[in-house]
Scaffold this motif. Structure first.
Motif, PDB file in Angstrom:
ATOM      1  N   ILE A 201       0.858  -1.185   0.000  1.00 40.06           N
ATOM      2  CA  ILE A 201       0.000   0.000   0.000  1.00 40.06           C
ATOM      3  C   ILE A 201       0.894   1.234   0.000  1.00 40.06           C
ATOM      4  N   THR A 202       0.638   2.126  -0.942  1.00 47.78           N
ATOM      5  CA  THR A 202       1.357   3.398  -0.995  1.00 47.78           C
ATOM      6  C   THR A 202       0.342   4.519  -1.138  1.00 47.78           C
ATOM      7  N   GLN A 203       0.239   5.362  -0.141  1.00 48.67           N
ATOM      8  CA  GLN A 203      -0.710   6.477  -0.119  1.00 48.67           C
ATOM      9  C   GLN A 203      -2.125   5.976  -0.391  1.00 48.67           C
ATOM     10  N   GLU A 204      -2.695   6.286  -1.565  1.00 44.41           N
ATOM     11  CA  GLU A 204      -4.066   5.878  -1.874  1.00 44.41           C
ATOM     12  C   GLU A 204      -4.113   4.745  -2.890  1.00 44.41           C
ATOM     13  N   GLU A 205      -3.052   3.948  -2.988  1.00 49.92           N
ATOM     14  CA  GLU A 205      -2.986   2.894  -3.997  1.00 49.92           C
ATOM     15  C   GLU A 205      -2.564   1.573  -3.361  1.00 49.92           C
ATOM     16  N   VAL A 206      -3.172   0.483  -3.840  1.00 53.20           N
ATOM     17  CA  VAL A 206      -2.805  -0.850  -3.371  1.00 53.20           C
ATOM     18  C   VAL A 206      -2.196  -1.649  -4.518  1.00 53.20           C
ATOM     19  N   THR A 207      -1.354  -2.604  -4.167  1.00 59.37           N
ATOM     20  CA  THR A 207      -0.817  -3.551  -5.140  1.00 59.37           C
ATOM     21  C   THR A 207      -1.262  -4.945  -4.736  1.00 59.37           C
ATOM     22  N   LEU A 208      -1.920  -5.645  -5.659  1.00 55.07           N
ATOM     23  CA  LEU A 208      -2.367  -7.011  -5.405  1.00 55.07           C
ATOM     24  C   LEU A 208      -1.268  -7.994  -5.758  1.00 55.07           C
ATOM     25  N   GLY A 209      -1.393  -9.206  -5.251  1.00 53.83           N
ATOM     26  CA  GLY A 209      -0.417 -10.239  -5.533  1.00 53.83           C
ATOM     27  C   GLY A 209      -0.326 -10.580  -7.008  1.00 53.83           C
ATOM     28  N   THR A 210      -1.350 -10.231  -7.774  1.00 58.87           N
ATOM     29  CA  THR A 210      -1.346 -10.456  -9.224  1.00 58.87           C
ATOM     30  C   THR A 210      -0.489  -9.431  -9.948  1.00 58.87           C
ATOM     31  N   GLY A 211      -0.075  -8.376  -9.224  1.00 57.29           N
ATOM     32  CA  GLY A 211       0.678  -7.297  -9.848  1.00 57.29           C
ATOM     33  C   GLY A 211      -0.192  -6.115 -10.220  1.00 57.29           C
ATOM     34  N   GLU A 212      -1.504  -6.284 -10.138  1.00 60.47           N
ATOM     35  CA  GLU A 212      -2.428  -5.198 -10.481  1.00 60.47           C
ATOM     36  C   GLU A 212      -2.383  -4.114  -9.412  1.00 60.47           C
ATOM     37  N   ARG A 213      -2.347  -2.855  -9.847  1.00 61.81           N
ATOM     38  CA  ARG A 213      -2.312  -1.720  -8.935  1.00 61.81           C
ATOM     39  C   ARG A 213      -3.593  -0.906  -9.103  1.00 61.81           C
ATOM     40  N   LEU A 214      -4.242  -0.603  -7.978  1.00 61.00           N
ATOM     41  CA  LEU A 214      -5.521   0.113  -8.003  1.00 61.00           C
ATOM     42  C   LEU A 214      -5.554   1.132  -6.876  1.00 61.00           C
ATOM     43  N   THR A 215      -6.271   2.225  -7.103  1.00 58.79           N
ATOM     44  CA  THR A 215      -6.516   3.150  -6.011  1.00 58.79           C
ATOM     45  C   THR A 215      -7.546   2.529  -5.074  1.00 58.79           C
ATOM     46  N   PHE A 216      -7.636   3.054  -3.851  1.00 59.97           N
ATOM     47  CA  PHE A 216      -8.632   2.541  -2.907  1.00 59.97           C
ATOM     48  C   PHE A 216     -10.019   2.582  -3.530  1.00 59.97           C
ATOM     49  N   LYS A 217     -10.349   3.720  -4.136  1.00 56.84           N
ATOM     50  CA  LYS A 217     -11.682   3.910  -4.716  1.00 56.84           C
ATOM     51  C   LYS A 217     -11.933   2.941  -5.850  1.00 56.84           C
ATOM     52  N   ALA A 218     -10.917   2.762  -6.722  1.00 51.04           N
ATOM     53  CA  ALA A 218     -11.076   1.852  -7.860  1.00 51.04           C
ATOM     54  C   ALA A 218     -11.268   0.416  -7.401  1.00 51.04           C
ATOM     55  N   LEU A 219     -10.542   0.022  -6.364  1.00 53.11           N
ATOM     56  CA  LEU A 219     -10.687  -1.334  -5.839  1.00 53.11           C
ATOM     57  C   LEU A 219     -12.087  -1.542  -5.283  1.00 53.11           C
ATOM     58  N   HIS A 220     -12.601  -0.551  -4.568  1.00 54.61           N
ATOM     59  CA  HIS A 220     -13.934  -0.654  -3.991  1.00 54.61           C
ATOM     60  C   HIS A 220     -15.000  -0.699  -5.078  1.00 54.61           C
ATOM     61  N   LYS A 221     -14.800   0.068  -6.148  1.00 55.26           N
ATOM     62  CA  LYS A 221     -15.805   0.170  -7.204  1.00 55.26           C
ATOM     63  C   LYS A 221     -15.688  -0.934  -8.255  1.00 55.26           C
ATOM     64  N   ALA A 222     -14.529  -1.612  -8.313  1.00 56.14           N
ATOM     65  CA  ALA A 222     -14.322  -2.633  -9.340  1.00 56.14           C
ATOM     66  C   ALA A 222     -15.370  -3.733  -9.211  1.00 56.14           C
ATOM     67  N   ASP A 223     -16.078  -4.004 -10.323  1.00 57.27           N
ATOM     68  CA  ASP A 223     -17.149  -4.989 -10.248  1.00 57.27           C
ATOM     69  C   ASP A 223     -16.628  -6.425 -10.226  1.00 57.27           C
TER      70      ASP A 223
END
Length: 224
Positions: free
Chosen positions: A188-210
């Motif tokens: 986790i860096t500031q407002e962004e997360v990195t998943l084990g798959t390598g995908e990087r998403l903002t907090f909001k994008a992760l929450h909204k991702a369907d």
């Protein structure tokens, strides 16, 4: 219409509400795994407990707390959503029936989504924000069974989902609703997360991702 043979991606009604099948486990007692479209709540049931529905032009429904109307006669907009109803992906693309995709770029009438899929105009319906005049509300199978309190909850659902957002932590595990894969937040860096798959998403994008749904945290071992 009751399902004779269930298929991943189908829209179905369960307990009078619109759901989407994301996986099928033929040998399980409750073989149909799906999520409620309005808030992504997951549920398992038997095939005979659901009724099939095929989405079409001018249908409206709740998706992540907000109302949308499906249109076949409008060009998609950047940042908006499409529903893929007639999938015909090229070999480099990865999408299937009734997937919700967010538009990154519009090229004529075709789009490139945030998942880097190129989707042709004939393959999707545009999800126009709001309930348009003359649209057919498909959120419920039988509207006469919907209580006033349910309608009030629906009207406040988007705000409720926003208030219930949580700050992700390293060790949180997510389920990919498209391929049943799981991934853990590893950084986790500031407002962004990195998943084990390598995908990087903002907090909001992760929450909204369907296609990503929170499962549990390794920190407490408890499922949501």
């Amino acid at each position: 219409m009751k399902l004779i043979q269930a298929r991943k991606g189908q829209f179905v009604y369960y307990n009078n509400e619109l759901h989407k099948i994301y996986s099928i486990k033929p040998l399980a007692k409750k073989s149909i795994l799906m999520f409620r479209i309005k808030d992504m709540e997951q549920v398992a049931c038997k095939a005979e407990e659901v009724s099939f529905y095929k989405p079409k032009h001018m249908d409206s429904f709740l998706f992540l707390g907000a109302k949308y109307t499906l249109r076949e006669d409008q060009v998609a907009e950047e940042g908006g959503y499409i529903l893929i109803t007639k999938p015909d992906p090229d070999y480099m693309d990865h999408y299937a029936l009734n997937e919700f995709e967010k538009v990154e770029t519009v090229e004529g009438k075709d789009v490139i989504t945030t998942r880097q899929n190129t989707v042709k105009f004939r393959e999707f319906l545009v999800m126009v924000p709001g309930e348009e005049s003359g649209s057919n509300d498909i959120s419920y199978y039988d509207k006469s069974k919907v209580t006033e309190s349910q309608l009030q909850e629906d009207a406040q659902l988007e705000e409720t989902l926003r208030k219930n957002e949580f700050t992700p932590s390293i060790g949180d595990v997510y389920l990919n609703l498209e391929n049943r894969g799981v991934a853990m937040i590893v950084a986790i860096t500031q407002e962004e997360v990195t998943l084990g798959t390598g995908e990087r998403l903002t907090f909001k994008a992760l929450h909204k991702a369907d296609h990503w749904s929170y499962l549990y945290s390794l920190n407490d071992g408890g499922f949501l």
